[in-house]
Design a protein around this motif. Sequence first.
Motif, PDB file in Angstrom:
ATOM      1  N   PRO B  19       0.810  -1.215   0.000  1.00  0.00           N
ATOM      2  CA  PRO B  19       0.000   0.000   0.000  1.00  0.00           C
ATOM      3  C   PRO B  19       0.847   1.270   0.000  1.00  0.00           C
ATOM      4  CG  PRO B  19       0.075  -0.960   2.190  1.00  0.00           C
ATOM      5  CD  PRO B  19       0.793  -1.900   1.282  1.00  0.00           C
ATOM      6  N   GLN B  20       2.103   1.130   0.315  1.00  0.00           N
ATOM      7  CA  GLN B  20       2.862   2.342   0.582  1.00  0.00           C
ATOM      8  C   GLN B  20       3.294   3.103  -0.664  1.00  0.00           C
ATOM      9  OE1 GLN B  20       2.313   0.898   3.552  1.00  0.00           O
ATOM     10  NE2 GLN B  20       1.961   3.013   4.050  1.00  0.00           N
TER      11      GLN B  20
ATOM     12  N   PHE C  12      -4.602   4.975   5.816  1.00  0.00           N
ATOM     13  CA  PHE C  12      -3.173   5.316   5.877  1.00  0.00           C
ATOM     14  C   PHE C  12      -2.741   5.585   4.453  1.00  0.00           C
ATOM     15  CE2 PHE C  12      -3.506   2.408   9.575  1.00  0.00           C
ATOM     16  CZ  PHE C  12      -3.164   3.315  10.558  1.00  0.00           C
ATOM     17  N   LEU C  15      -4.032   3.426   1.609  1.00  0.00           N
ATOM     18  CA  LEU C  15      -4.603   2.198   2.145  1.00  0.00           C
ATOM     19  C   LEU C  15      -5.747   2.505   3.102  1.00  0.00           C
ATOM     20  CD1 LEU C  15      -4.107  -0.994   2.863  1.00  0.00           C
ATOM     21  CD2 LEU C  15      -3.197   0.036   4.926  1.00  0.00           C
ATOM     22  N   ALA C  17      -7.393   1.053   6.049  1.00  0.00           N
ATOM     23  CA  ALA C  17      -7.193  -0.038   7.003  1.00  0.00           C
ATOM     24  C   ALA C  17      -8.518  -0.426   7.647  1.00  0.00           C
ATOM     25  CB  ALA C  17      -6.184   0.377   8.059  1.00  0.00           C
ATOM     26  N   GLY C  35      -9.666 -12.097  12.256  1.00  0.00           N
ATOM     27  CA  GLY C  35      -9.235 -11.612  10.948  1.00  0.00           C
ATOM     28  C   GLY C  35      -7.781 -11.932  10.756  1.00  0.00           C
ATOM     29  N   GLU C  36      -7.367 -12.090   9.505  1.00  0.00           N
ATOM     30  CA  GLU C  36      -5.980 -12.454   9.299  1.00  0.00           C
ATOM     31  C   GLU C  36      -5.071 -11.258   9.544  1.00  0.00           C
ATOM     32  OE1 GLU C  36      -5.183 -13.702   5.308  1.00  0.00           O
ATOM     33  OE2 GLU C  36      -6.691 -12.375   4.489  1.00  0.00           O
ATOM     34  N   ASN C  37      -3.795 -11.514   9.441  1.00  0.00           N
ATOM     35  CA  ASN C  37      -2.837 -10.440   9.691  1.00  0.00           C
ATOM     36  C   ASN C  37      -3.111  -9.271   8.769  1.00  0.00           C
ATOM     37  OD1 ASN C  37      -0.364 -12.949  10.129  1.00  0.00           O
ATOM     38  ND2 ASN C  37      -1.293 -11.724  11.710  1.00  0.00           N
ATOM     39  N   GLY C  38      -3.114  -8.120   9.337  1.00  0.00           N
ATOM     40  CA  GLY C  38      -3.278  -6.928   8.517  1.00  0.00           C
ATOM     41  C   GLY C  38      -4.716  -6.645   8.143  1.00  0.00           C
ATOM     42  N   ALA C  39      -5.670  -7.357   8.756  1.00  0.00           N
ATOM     43  CA  ALA C  39      -7.073  -7.145   8.398  1.00  0.00           C
ATOM     44  C   ALA C  39      -7.557  -5.792   8.895  1.00  0.00           C
ATOM     45  CB  ALA C  39      -7.926  -8.263   8.981  1.00  0.00           C
ATOM     46  N   SER C  42      -6.186  -4.306  14.840  1.00  0.00           N
ATOM     47  CA  SER C  42      -5.446  -3.438  15.758  1.00  0.00           C
ATOM     48  C   SER C  42      -5.725  -1.985  15.446  1.00  0.00           C
ATOM     49  CB  SER C  42      -3.948  -3.713  15.650  1.00  0.00           C
ATOM     50  OG  SER C  42      -3.685  -5.042  16.020  1.00  0.00           O
ATOM     51  N   THR C  43      -5.838  -1.688  14.164  1.00  0.00           N
ATOM     52  CA  THR C  43      -6.109  -0.310  13.783  1.00  0.00           C
ATOM     53  C   THR C  43      -7.433   0.151  14.383  1.00  0.00           C
ATOM     54  OG1 THR C  43      -4.910  -0.660  11.737  1.00  0.00           O
ATOM     55  CG2 THR C  43      -6.371   1.241  11.819  1.00  0.00           C
ATOM     56  N   TYR C  52      -5.271   6.596  17.267  1.00  0.00           N
ATOM     57  CA  TYR C  52      -5.480   7.128  15.921  1.00  0.00           C
ATOM     58  C   TYR C  52      -6.782   7.908  15.907  1.00  0.00           C
ATOM     59  CZ  TYR C  52      -2.176   3.550  14.191  1.00  0.00           C
ATOM     60  OH  TYR C  52      -1.093   2.767  13.959  1.00  0.00           O
ATOM     61  N   GLN C  84      -1.207  -5.609  22.199  1.00  0.00           N
ATOM     62  CA  GLN C  84      -0.539  -6.760  21.597  1.00  0.00           C
ATOM     63  C   GLN C  84       0.920  -6.798  22.019  1.00  0.00           C
ATOM     64  OE1 GLN C  84      -1.174  -6.757  17.411  1.00  0.00           O
ATOM     65  NE2 GLN C  84       0.107  -8.542  17.031  1.00  0.00           N
ATOM     66  N   HIS C 197      -5.849 -15.009  17.182  1.00  0.00           N
ATOM     67  CA  HIS C 197      -5.811 -15.842  15.972  1.00  0.00           C
ATOM     68  C   HIS C 197      -6.116 -17.292  16.304  1.00  0.00           C
ATOM     69  CE1 HIS C 197      -4.381 -12.721  13.363  1.00  0.00           C
ATOM     70  NE2 HIS C 197      -3.413 -12.419  14.202  1.00  0.00           N
TER      71      HIS C 197
HETATM   72  N1  LIG Z   1       0.811   3.268  11.208  1.00  0.00           N
HETATM   73  C1  LIG Z   1       0.431   2.749  10.039  1.00  0.00           C
HETATM   74  N2  LIG Z   1       0.786   3.359   8.911  1.00  0.00           N
HETATM   75  C2  LIG Z   1       0.413   2.859   7.730  1.00  0.00           C
HETATM   76  N3  LIG Z   1      -0.282   1.740   7.586  1.00  0.00           N
HETATM   77  C3  LIG Z   1      -0.651   1.079   8.689  1.00  0.00           C
HETATM   78  C4  LIG Z   1      -0.297   1.539   9.967  1.00  0.00           C
HETATM   79  N4  LIG Z   1      -0.786   0.698  10.877  1.00  0.00           N
HETATM   80  C5  LIG Z   1      -1.423  -0.252  10.189  1.00  0.00           C
HETATM   81  N5  LIG Z   1      -1.346  -0.032   8.869  1.00  0.00           N
HETATM   82  C6  LIG Z   1      -1.968  -0.801   7.826  1.00  0.00           C
HETATM   83  O1  LIG Z   1      -3.274  -1.103   8.232  1.00  0.00           O
HETATM   84  C7  LIG Z   1      -3.593  -2.442   7.937  1.00  0.00           C
HETATM   85  C8  LIG Z   1      -4.257  -3.014   9.139  1.00  0.00           C
HETATM   86  O2  LIG Z   1      -3.280  -3.237  10.149  1.00  0.00           O
HETATM   87  P1  LIG Z   1      -3.655  -3.798  11.568  1.00  0.00           P
HETATM   88  O3  LIG Z   1      -2.423  -3.707  12.383  1.00  0.00           O
HETATM   89  O4  LIG Z   1      -4.855  -3.131  12.063  1.00  0.00           O
HETATM   90  O5  LIG Z   1      -3.959  -5.304  11.262  1.00  0.00           O
HETATM   91  P2  LIG Z   1      -4.433  -6.416  12.274  1.00  0.00           P
HETATM   92  O6  LIG Z   1      -5.744  -6.827  11.832  1.00  0.00           O
HETATM   93  O7  LIG Z   1      -4.278  -5.964  13.655  1.00  0.00           O
HETATM   94  O8  LIG Z   1      -3.390  -7.549  11.961  1.00  0.00           O
HETATM   95  P3  LIG Z   1      -2.765  -8.593  12.956  1.00  0.00           P
HETATM   96  O9  LIG Z   1      -3.677  -9.699  13.064  1.00  0.00           O
HETATM   97  O10 LIG Z   1      -1.544  -8.989  12.262  1.00  0.00           O
HETATM   98  O11 LIG Z   1      -2.510  -7.905  14.230  1.00  0.00           O
HETATM   99  C9  LIG Z   1      -2.326  -3.144   7.560  1.00  0.00           C
HETATM  100  O12 LIG Z   1      -2.426  -3.621   6.264  1.00  0.00           O
HETATM  101  C10 LIG Z   1      -1.264  -2.091   7.591  1.00  0.00           C
HETATM  102  O13 LIG Z   1      -0.612  -2.048   6.341  1.00  0.00           O
END
Ligand SMILES: Nc1ncnc2c1ncn2[C@@H]1O[C@H](COP(=O)(O)OP(=O)(O)OP(=O)(O)O)[C@@H](O)[C@H]1O
Lengths: 428, 414, 504, 343
Positions: B19-20, C12, C15, C17, C35-39, C42-43, C52, C84, C197
Motif C-alpha cells: 500500500p505504501q 493510511f 490504504l 485499514a 481476521g488475518e494479519n493486517g485485516a 489493531s487499527t 489514531y 498486543q 488468531h
Molecule cells: N501506522 C500505520 N501506517 C500505515 N499503515 C498502517 C499503519 N498501521 C497499520 N497499517 C496498515 O493497516 C492495515 C491493518 O493493520 P492492523 O495492524 O490493524 O492489522 P491487524 O488486523 O491488527 O493484523 P494482525 O492480526 O496482524 O494484528 C495493515 O495492512 C497495515 O498495512
Amino acid sequence: MTTLETSTTGAVVGAAGPRRSWRVVWIYGVLTAIALVVLVGFARPGVARFGLATGSDFVQLPEVVLPGLATGIVVALVAIACTVAAVLLRRRDRHQPLWLPVVFAVALVVGLLTWATTGAGQSVPLPGLLGGSLALAVPLIFGALGGVISERVGVVNVAIEGQLLAGAFTGAVVASLTRSLIVGLVAAMVAGMLVSFVLAAFAIKYLVDQVIVGVVLNVLVLGLTNFLYTLVLVPASATLNSPPQFSPIAIPVLSAIPVLGPVLFRQTVIVYLMYLGVVAVTIGLFRTKWGLRLRAVGEHPQAADTVGISVGGTRFWNVSLAGAIAGLGGAYLTLASVPSFTRDVTSGAGFIALAAVIFGQWNPVKATLAALLFGFASNLQNVLGIVGSPVPPDFLLMLPYVVTIFAVAGLVGQVRGPAAAGRPYIKG
Amino acid sequence: MPVAETGREPQGLEPGQDPQQQRPERPAEHGARRVLREILSGSALLSVLAVVVSLVIGAILIAVTNPAVIQASGYFFARPGDTVSAVLNAVGGAYGSLFRGGLIDFSAVGFWAGIQPLLRSLGFATPLIAAGLGIAIGFRAGLFNIGGQGQILIGGAVAGWIGFSLPLPGPLHLIAALVGGLLGGALWAAIPGVLKARTGAHEVIVTIMLNYIAFYLLDYFLNTPVLQAPGSNTPVSAPTAPDAVLPQLFGSPVNLGFPLVVLLVLAAAYLLDRSSLGFKLRAVGENASAARTAGIDVKRMTIAAMVISGVFVGFAGAYQVLGQTTSGFSTAFDAGIGFNAITVALLGRSKPWGVFWAGLLFGVFQNGGYTMQAANAVDLNVVSVVQSLIVLFIAAPPLVRAIFRLPAPKGARA
Amino acid sequence: MKLELRGITKRFGALTANDHIDLVVTPGEIHCLLGENGAGKSTLMNVLYGLYQADEGEILLDDEVQHFSGPGDAMRAGIGMVHQHFMLVPVFTVAENVMLGHESTKAGGRLDLDAARARVREISDRFGFDVDPDARIEDLPVGVQQRVEIIKALSRNAGVLVFDEPTAVLTPQETDELIGIMKQLRDSGTAIVFITHKLREVREVADRITVIRLGQVVGEAEPTASNAELASLMVGRAVELTVDKTPARPGADALVLDDVHVYDLNGVPVVDGVSLTVRAGEILAIAGVQGNGQTELTEAIFGLQPQVTGRIVLDGEELTGRTVRQVLDAGAGFVPEDRQHDGLVPEFTIAENLMLDRADGEPFVRLGALRLKDLAAFAQERLRRFDIRAQGIGTRVGRLSGGNQQKVVLARELSRELRLFVAAQPTRGLDVGSIEFVHEQIVATRDAGVPVIVVSTELDEVVALADRIAVMYRGRVVGVVPADTPRDVLGLMMAGEAPQAVAA
Amino acid sequence: GTAPSATSSSGAASSGAAASSSYLPCIVSDQGGFDDRSFNQLGLEGVKAAASDLGSQFKSVQSATANDYASNIDNLVAQKCNIVVASGFLLVNAVKASAQKSTSTDFAMIDDNSIDLPNVKNVVFNTNEAAFLGGYAAAAYSKTGTVATWGGIAIPPVTIYMDGVAKGVAYYNKQKGKNVKLLGWNADSQKGTFVGNFNDQNKAKTFTTNFLNQGADVIIPVAGSLYQGAGAAIKSSGKTAVLEGVDADVYNTDTSGAKDLILVSILKNISTAAKDVVEQSAKEKTFDNKQYVGDLKNGGVGLSSFHDYESKLPSGLSADLDTIKAGIIDGSIDVSSKAAFTN
Ligand SMILES: Nc1ncnc2c1ncn2[C@@H]1O[C@H](COP(=O)(O)OP(=O)(O)OP(=O)(O)O)[C@@H](O)[C@H]1O
Ligand SMILES: Nc1ncnc2c1ncn2[C@@H]1O[C@H](COP(=O)(O)OP(=O)(O)OP(=O)(O)O)[C@@H](O)[C@H]1O
Ligand SMILES: [Mg+2]
Ligand SMILES: [Mg+2]
C-alpha cells in the motif's frame, strides 16, 4: 529523513545487560597490585606535607605530614581490604555498594598524592586541591544534569556545549546591560533553553536525528557567539561585556567544617544552586510524578502515550528545562568564575559533560561524581606540576582524559542508557 | 449455517500489493546516477530552499553588523532608502564575494581564470570529504566517531613524519607518507573500537578523550626532535619533502588529493553497497543482535568499522600535511576538519556520494568565505553559521515547506 | 458499559485499514474480533483507544458520542486496553507502571507509591493474581507482565476492556487463567473485545464473533461455528487446519546434547543439565512455559550464549564452544524466537535479509564482493516459493507484516543445505493461513531427513508438529514423551510434574 | 553577478576617515583573532595607527583555523594590499609561499625570522630581555618570597617570557642573597604549567588559585586574555597578590576590572613595530628586508610604568631595574632563552 538510523549515544546496544561481573573485581586486584608495587616497592624517602587550612579558616588546622613509605603501606592495606570485600561481595552475588569504589579510589588517590609529593619542597594544600576541582567541575555538573534530564526523557543531548556557551554569552551581556546578576542568571537560563528549543523542535516536531541537531547546534552557537563577540562585544566591552560578579557567601556553621567546609560552603549562589540542582534532579527523577513520567517517556514512549502522557510535550518541556540548567553552567563561567565573556570560553566543557552523563550512567549523582572526578584530575595535574613533577606538561595535561578512558573502559564498561533515547517518537 | 456473510466484497488492495507506493528500490544503481536522481526529485527544490533560508539568515547577520548599515539606520526615518541600499550593498557585496571567491569569478579573464576559485575550493573540500566518509562509515555501522580531530592529528603526524624524515625516492615517498597517514588514523580509531568491543566502553566518550590526548601528544612531539624542524625552537615540524608533496595537477590549484578522494568516495560506495564487509557493517549498525544471530562477529565488525573510519579520516590528516600545509605543521593542522566532517557526514546522510556533494558545498563556502572576509570585512564565523543552518534546514523539510508555504507532498504520513 | 462503533473508517495514505466498520459490544459480553494479519483489527482498536483519529465514523459509549484526542481521553471515558505488544516500561516496577499517567502524589509532587502498591494488591487479590507490586517488569515472566497490563486497565475502572492478541505469548495454563479472568470480568459487567488468531480460544470464550477482512466487516459468527468455517471466513478461502504429515522415519542420532548447562551473567544456571537426542528426520518439540530455559538452550546450540558447559554434538562434530558462524557453517539453521530483534534487520531489504547469514562467502559473496545479480535471482525465487507478500525483493522487511517477516526468516534458513533445523516460536502472532504454511515447511524439512527442533509455548503447535515432545521446566527437561501424550499430561509436565507421576 | 570592485571602500571595519592615500596596509591574524588582548590585537593597532597616519584604508582578516592562513593571505594579496602583516609565527609557511608568488607585495612577518626573501621583513622581539626585568621586579615586590608564571600553551612566544622571568628571579636572588621561589616554570628542564589553550578562563582562574595557595603573590600569566582568569582568582581568594601583564600595557587595555591588580606589564611593542614597518613601506617605497629585532635597546620591548604601584615599590627597585637594563643592553647580564631567536 534521518541519516543515522541506528541508536547512537543514548541507547547503547546491549546484547547482554550490565556485564560487570568479575571484571570490576579484576580491576580492584590489578590496581591494588600496582599500588603495592609503586607505593611500597618504589617508595620514595621523606615525607609529604598536606595543608588542611585555608587562610581565612576559623580554626587553623596544622599541616598533616605523611611519611612516604608508611602511608604507602597503609594505602596498600586499605586497597587490599577493598579488593577482598569486592571478591566476597561478588562471591555472594551481592551488589557492589557505591561506597566501596569511593573508599578504594580515595585511598589510591591519597597514596598517589603522597607518593608524588614525598620529598617535594612544597606542601599540598588540600582545600585548594579540592576547591579547584569543584570549580572546574561546576560547569560540567550543570551540563551533565542537563544531559541527564534530556537523555532520560529520550532526547540525546549532544548540544550541551552549545547550551553552556549560549548561557555564558547571554549571561555576560545581559548582566552587563542590566547590572543585575539575577537578570543575567535568568537570561543565561533562557539562552540555554533557546538552544534546547531548537534541539527539541527539530528533534521532536521535525523528527530530525537528534545527534545531527546536537552537533550542528554546537557549531552554530560557537559561530554565532564568535561572530557577535568580535563584532559587537569587543568594540563595546565596557557596556556589553563587563558584568558584575557573584561573590561567595559563607554558609554559617557549615563553612567552618575543617577542610571541606570552606571548599563546599564558601561558594557563590550558582554553586549552591548546583547542589540544589543535583538533589532536586535526583529526587525529582526517582521520587516524583514528574520524574516517573519523564523516565517513562524516555524508556517506552508508546507506553507513556497509551496512558495519556503527551510524549512530545513531555520531551519538549524537559529538554527545555535541561537547556536552562546547562545555561546556568554557562553563567557560572561568566558571572561567577571570571566576569566577562571570551571567545569559546567553554572550550569543550560540554563534551566532557556529555562524557560524564554516559560515564555516570544517566544518573544525576553518578554523573556529578564523574564530573568531579574529571575536575579533580584536571586540578591534580596542575597541583602536581606546581609542586614539582618529573612528567612533561603535555602528559600532565593528558591526565584527566586518560583517567576518564581508563575509568570508562575499566569500571563502567557497557552501560545502558534510556531505551528510547535518540529515537524520534512517531505516533502509532 | 451459523456464518452470516455480509455479501460485501472487500474493496481494499490485493493482499500482495504494497500500500505504501514507495519508490522501487534499485540497490544496484550507480552512485552518481542515484545522486542525480535524488537532486532532480522533489527534495532538490527543498534543498535549494534550505540553502536560501540559511543565506538569508546569514545576510541578516551581515547587515546588522555592517557599519554602513548601522550608520544609515541612524537616520532611517529621514531617508529609509539609504538603509535599504546600505543593506543591499553589504549583503550583495558579501555574497558576491562568497560566490566569486568560492565558485566562479566572472570578472576574471577567460574560463580557466574564472574557475580558479572553484578549483581552490576543491582543495578545501578534499579533506572534508575524506573525513566525512570516515564518519559516515562509522554511522552506518552504528558508531558515532567524534574522534576525527585526533585521528587527523595522528594520521597527519605520521604522514608528515614519513614525509620529511624518511629518505625514500620519488613517488614511493608520497605513497609511503599517504599509507602512513591512513595507518595512523586507523590506529587512533582502533583504540575506541577495541575498547568498545572488549570492554563496552562508549565510543563517544573514548573518542572525545582521544582528541585531547592526540593534541597533547602531538604537542609533545612537536617540541622534541621527533617532529620539530631541526634548528628551530617553534613547535612546527620540518617541511614535507618535495617528493612527498601531493603534486599539483596541470598547473591548477588542484592537487592529486582530489582525484584520490574521488577514488575514496568510490571505494566507500563500493564498500558499503557492494562488499561483504560493508554489508556486515551495515547489518551490525542496523540491528546488532540480528547480525550476531546470523553469525556476524559484532565485536570484530565494531573494530573493523572504527579502523576503516580511521583510514578515511587519516587520509584527511595526510592530505593536510602533504597537500595543504606542506611547509611544516603545528598542532592546529586539523583545522577543525574533524568536527566539520561530522556535519558533512550528516548533511550527506552518511551516503558516500551525499558526503561528496556536502563536502564540496562546504569547501566552496569555506573558500568563498576568505574572499568575503578580505573584500568585505565579513567575519568568517558567518560561514560556519550559514553552514550549520543549511544542515538543520535540509534535515527538516517540513520546516522549509512551512516557511515557503509549500504544500505537503502527497502520501505523507498523518 | 456499552460500546458502539459506527462507520469507522481509517486510511493510511492510499490504504484503507478500516472501511466503515460497525461494531456493538454490550456490557457483560465477550466480543471476539477475528481476521488475518493486517485485516485492520489493531487499527480499529487503536482508533477506539484514541491512538489514531478516525477519518470517518463515531465512537459511542453508553450511547453518547465520544471525542477522543488521545488515549488519555479514552481512558478517562472508561476504555482500557491490553496491547498486543505490552505497553509497560521495563525498568519500572509493577506499581510504577500501574500508577503511570494517573499518579497519586504526596506533598511536593512526590509519588505516593504506597497507594499504588495497595491498589495493585487490591486488584491482585480480587482476581487471584500473584503480582508483587515492587517487582521490576523486565524481571517478570511474560504471563505476569500481562496481568500487570490487566491490573493497569482495571485500576482505572475500565468499563470496556480490549485485549489485542493477549494469548500469543501465553502458556496453556496462563491462557486458561486469562480466559477465566475475562469471564470473571464479563460477569461483573465489563464489555470485552478480544482479538486472537486462535480459534479454539474464540469458541471457548466468545459470546459473539465479528470477522474482519481487508478492513471490512465480512460477517458475524456464532461461537458454535467450526474452526474450518471461521478460518475460511477470515481468509476468504478454505484453510487446512491440521498439519498434514506422514509418520516420521527417523534415522540415526544426529544432534546430541549431553549435560548442557547455561549460566547467565550472574552465574546462575538457566539451563541445568539438559541431555537430549534428536534423530535425523524427526521433529523434537520442546514444550514449556516461556522462560524455562528453552531460549537459552537453543541459543547455546548456536554459540549465542557466553557461558555453556557440557557437550553439544552434531553428527559427531563438536559444536560446543564454536562461534555462531561455525555452527551455521556446520549446517544448522535457526529461526530465533524474536524475529524482529534477532532474526531480521528491519531496515534492510528482503533480498539483503535473505543473505544475512551468508555474508561471508559463496554463493552471494566472491572475493569480498557482493554478487547482487545472483542475490536478486535467488531472492525472486524465494519470494515466489515462500509466497512472501511484498512489492518486490527491494521492499524493506520492516514494512512487512509479521507473517511475511517470518516467511523471510524461514526462506533464508531453509535455503541452505541443512543438517539441523531449530525453530523457536515459529508461528508466534501469525494468522491461520501463515501458520499453515510455516508448518508445512517445517514438516517438509523433517521429511528431507533433517533433525528438527521446534520450541513452542503453543501446545496446539507442539502437538501438531512433534514426533516426540520434551517438556522443560526451570532449566531442566522434565521428560521426553511421545507425540500423542494427552494435553492435560503435557500441561502438568509444563508445571514441573514428572511424566511418571503424571501418568500414575 | 557583478561584485563590487576589489579595492572599493567597502572593506575594513575601519577608520571611516576618507582615504587620502591609496596605499593599502593589511593584516592577518592567527587563530587567536584580533581580540586576543595580545599580539594580534597589538599588530592590528599598529596597522590601524599607520593607516590613520597615512590617511589610508586598511584591511584585516582573522584566521580561525590553520587552513585559513594561506587563503587569507592570498586573498589579501588579491585585494591589492601593498603590505601584509602576518601576526604570529604560525603563519610563517603561508607567508613564505605567498611572498614567493607575489613579489610586488611587501610582507611583515611577526615573531619569526626564518624567511629570507627580499619582500619579507621579519619582526622579532627579544622578549626575554623585558621579561628578565619583569621577573626581577616580581621577585623584588613579592612579600611571600614566591612568585609564579604560567602559560597558555608551550610555544616559544610564550616560553621566552617564562625564561626571562626565571632568569630575572634568579638574578634577583643572586644579587640580593634571597631565595625567592618561582613556581610554574623551570627554565632548565623547560617544564611548567600551561592551561592548554587560550580560552579557558575557568581553568586559568583555578590554576592561579593553586599558585596563590602555594604562597605566590605575584603572578605572571603569559596567555593573552587569560590574565582575566588570574585576576578573578586573586580577587576571589581575598589575598593580596598582583599580576604582571604581558605584550601590551594591560593596565591600559584591561576592561575586565583587573586593572588595579596590574603591578607592571612586560611590553612587546608589536604595534609600534608594525606601524613602523607599514609606514616605512608606504612612505619611502623603499622596503628593506632587514630583520627588525625589538629589544630593550631600541625600545621594542620593555617594562611599562608601574602605574598605581609606583609608590608601593620597594625602595631602590627602579634604580636596580635601570642598572639591569643597562647591563642587558651592554651584554653584561645573561638573559639567554632557549626560545629566543638566533641568527
Ligand atoms: N501506522 C500505520 N501506517 C500505515 N499503515 C498502517 C499503519 N498501521 C497499520 N497499517 C496498515 O493497516 C492495515 C491493518 O493493520 P492492523 O495492524 O490493524 O492489522 P491487524 O488486523 O491488527 O493484523 P494482525 O492480526 O496482524 O494484528 C495493515 O495492512 C497495515 O498495512
Ligand atoms: N510505520 C509504518 N509504515 C508503513 N507501514 C507500517 C508501519 N507500521 C506498520 N506498518 C504496516 O502495518 C502492518 C502490521 O504491522 P504490525 O506491526 O501491527 O504487524 P502485526 O499486525 O503484528 O502483524 P502480525 O500479526 O503478522 O505479526 C504491516 O503490514 C506493516 O506493513
Ligand atoms: Mg494487530
Ligand atoms: Mg499482529
